[in-house]
Every structure is written in C-alpha cells, then in structure tokens.
Design a protein around this motif. Structure first.
Motif, PDB file in Angstrom:
ATOM      1  N   ASN A 175      30.441  55.906  53.259  1.00  0.00           N
ATOM      2  CA  ASN A 175      29.603  55.016  54.067  1.00  0.00           C
ATOM      3  C   ASN A 175      30.371  53.881  54.731  1.00  0.00           C
ATOM      4  N   MET A 176      31.444  53.440  54.117  1.00  0.00           N
ATOM      5  CA  MET A 176      32.173  52.294  54.662  1.00  0.00           C
ATOM      6  C   MET A 176      33.447  52.701  55.391  1.00  0.00           C
ATOM      7  N   GLY A 177      33.846  53.961  55.236  1.00  0.00           N
ATOM      8  CA  GLY A 177      35.003  54.459  55.956  1.00  0.00           C
ATOM      9  C   GLY A 177      36.274  54.426  55.114  1.00  0.00           C
ATOM     10  N   ILE A 178      37.128  55.430  55.345  1.00  0.00           N
ATOM     11  CA  ILE A 178      38.371  55.545  54.588  1.00  0.00           C
ATOM     12  C   ILE A 178      39.276  54.329  54.810  1.00  0.00           C
ATOM     13  N   SER A 182      40.439  51.978  51.855  1.00  0.00           N
ATOM     14  CA  SER A 182      41.862  51.911  51.519  1.00  0.00           C
ATOM     15  C   SER A 182      42.403  50.491  51.533  1.00  0.00           C
ATOM     16  N   SER A 183      41.926  49.683  52.493  1.00  0.00           N
ATOM     17  CA  SER A 183      42.486  48.336  52.640  1.00  0.00           C
ATOM     18  C   SER A 183      41.762  47.284  51.829  1.00  0.00           C
ATOM     19  N   ILE A 185      38.781  48.016  49.267  1.00  0.00           N
ATOM     20  CA  ILE A 185      38.205  48.375  47.968  1.00  0.00           C
ATOM     21  C   ILE A 185      39.272  48.862  46.993  1.00  0.00           C
ATOM     22  N   ALA A 186      40.111  49.786  47.437  1.00  0.00           N
ATOM     23  CA  ALA A 186      41.118  50.359  46.534  1.00  0.00           C
ATOM     24  C   ALA A 186      42.039  49.316  45.908  1.00  0.00           C
ATOM     25  N   PRO A 187      42.459  48.247  46.629  1.00  0.00           N
ATOM     26  CA  PRO A 187      43.333  47.239  45.999  1.00  0.00           C
ATOM     27  C   PRO A 187      42.582  46.193  45.176  1.00  0.00           C
ATOM     28  N   SER A 188      41.248  46.245  45.171  1.00  0.00           N
ATOM     29  CA  SER A 188      40.457  45.179  44.562  1.00  0.00           C
ATOM     30  C   SER A 188      40.426  45.297  43.039  1.00  0.00           C
TER      31      SER A 188
END
Length: 226
Positions: A175-178, A182-183, A185-188
């Motif tokens: 829903n929010m896009g890759i 990647s920029s 959510i993944a580092p959070s």
C-alpha cells in the motif's frame, strides 16, 4: 463504600494525588503497588475516573472501589487481596491521557471514556489484537512510529502469532510502495522489533524471553521510538 469488606482500612492507605501531574506516573505507581503486601492498599486521587488503572491493579492482585467526591475529583481505593503478577507483565496504558486535564478537566474525562469505549468495551466486534494491528497500520501511515511500536509490543505480548505481523508488513509494502518501505519502514525501530521477533522465534526462544528482550530494546522507557 458501606458494603466493602475492607472499608475500615482505607484510612491507612497511602494517598497518591496525581491531579495535574504531567508525564507518566503509571510506572512509579505500578512499582509501589507491586511492593505492597496483602492487606494494604493505595488511594489514587484523579480528576477523572482512573479506568486505565483498573486492569493493571487487578493483575497485581488488587480489588478496587471508586467514588466521585466532586465534579472533577475521583478517589479510587485499591486493596490488595493476593500477591500475584509483576510490573513487567502489567499492560501498557496511554499515559498521555493524564495530560488532557491540564488543558480542560472535562476533556480529561472525555478522553479516558473514549479510550475505554474503544479498547475495553464488550461491544467491540473485532478481536483486540486485530484492532491493535489496525492501529499499528494507521499509525505508520500517519508517520506516528512511536504509536506503531507500542501497538506491536502490546499485540505480541497479548499472544499474537508473528505470522500476522508478516501480513501487516507485506500490506504496508504493497500500500505504501517499495520505495517508501525501503527508505522509511525497513530501517525503523518498528521493523527491527519485528525482525527480532522472527529471529528469536527461529532460534526456538520462548515468548516470555522474546517479550523481555522487546521491552528492553524497544519500549518507550528506552526512548527508542520517540
């Protein structure tokens, strides 16, 4: 209070007046409650009915009685009938609610009633964990990562199967896009908490141990998600 068996003991209860106190006083109160022996109690004075305290104190072996003594004055008496539970397992409650009476005392009452209706009412149809996951996803969408972390910790502590988190993060990517995933959510810390759960489960760790590690690394007390 005339029908309360322990009414004659309330005069000896430690009195804690939290009206107008800014910040999170719940942690200190929980620690005091955990130390009290059976047969003793605490009187909490608040400008709204302290509903968020009831479940916490019950888990620690307390029964309670609350009376409204003035328009914005509630006296909640908690009496310990058994020694059980521990502070670490006590459910998190929205400490921010205590800030609303500083703005307006009626707002404080409305906020805690709204919270109680949303999270504790038996009228709710969706399972508690499902509502936590909805709140998590909404919080991520609004950029409130601290709230999202709280919902993840609460849901997993409440027995949520980590496979449900797989679905949530997949939906966030869809829903929010890759690129955003990647920029942002993944580092959070939120995603790091998810990875910790998956890694420790793969190692065969018990849920209690995983929850303890989550609290140590990612709870608000550590300032990770502020």
């Amino acid at each position: 209070m005339k029908n309360i068996e322990w009414k004659d003991k309330v005069a000896s209860f430690k009195k804690i007046d939290v009206r107008g106190i800014a910040g999170n006083f719940l942690d200190g109160l929980k620690k005091q409650a955990a130390k009290l022996p059976v047969g003793e109690g605490i009187e909490v004075i608040q400008s709204f009915e302290p509903i968020p305290l009831y479940e916490i104190m019950e888990m620690l072996g307390y029964v309670h009685y609350t009376e409204k003594t003035a328009e914005h004055e509630y006296h909640a008496y908690f009496y310990r009938t058994e020694e059980k539970g521990n502070v670490e397992d006590a459910p998190e409650r929205p400490a921010v609610i205590a800030n609303y009476p500083m703005i307006d005392e009626k707002l404080g009452e409305l906020a805690v009633e709204f919270w109680d209706m949303t999270w504790k009412s038996e009228k709710r149809y969706l399972d508690y964990n499902i509502r936590l996951l909805l709140s998590l996803a909404n919080a991520v969408g609004a950029g409130r990562m601290r709230q999202a972390m709280r919902e993840l910790l609460k849901a997993y502590a409440n027995g949520l199967d980590s496979r449900a988190l797989d679905d949530v993060f997949e939906q966030l990517a869809w829903n929010m896009g890759i690129g955003f995933f990647s920029s942002e959510i993944a580092p959070s810390p939120l995603f790091h908490a998810y990875k910790l759960i998956k890694q420790m489960e793969k190692q065969g760790k018990e849920r209690d141990e995983i929850n303890q590690m989550l609290r140590e690394k990612f709870s608000d007390k550590k300032g990770v998600c502020k």
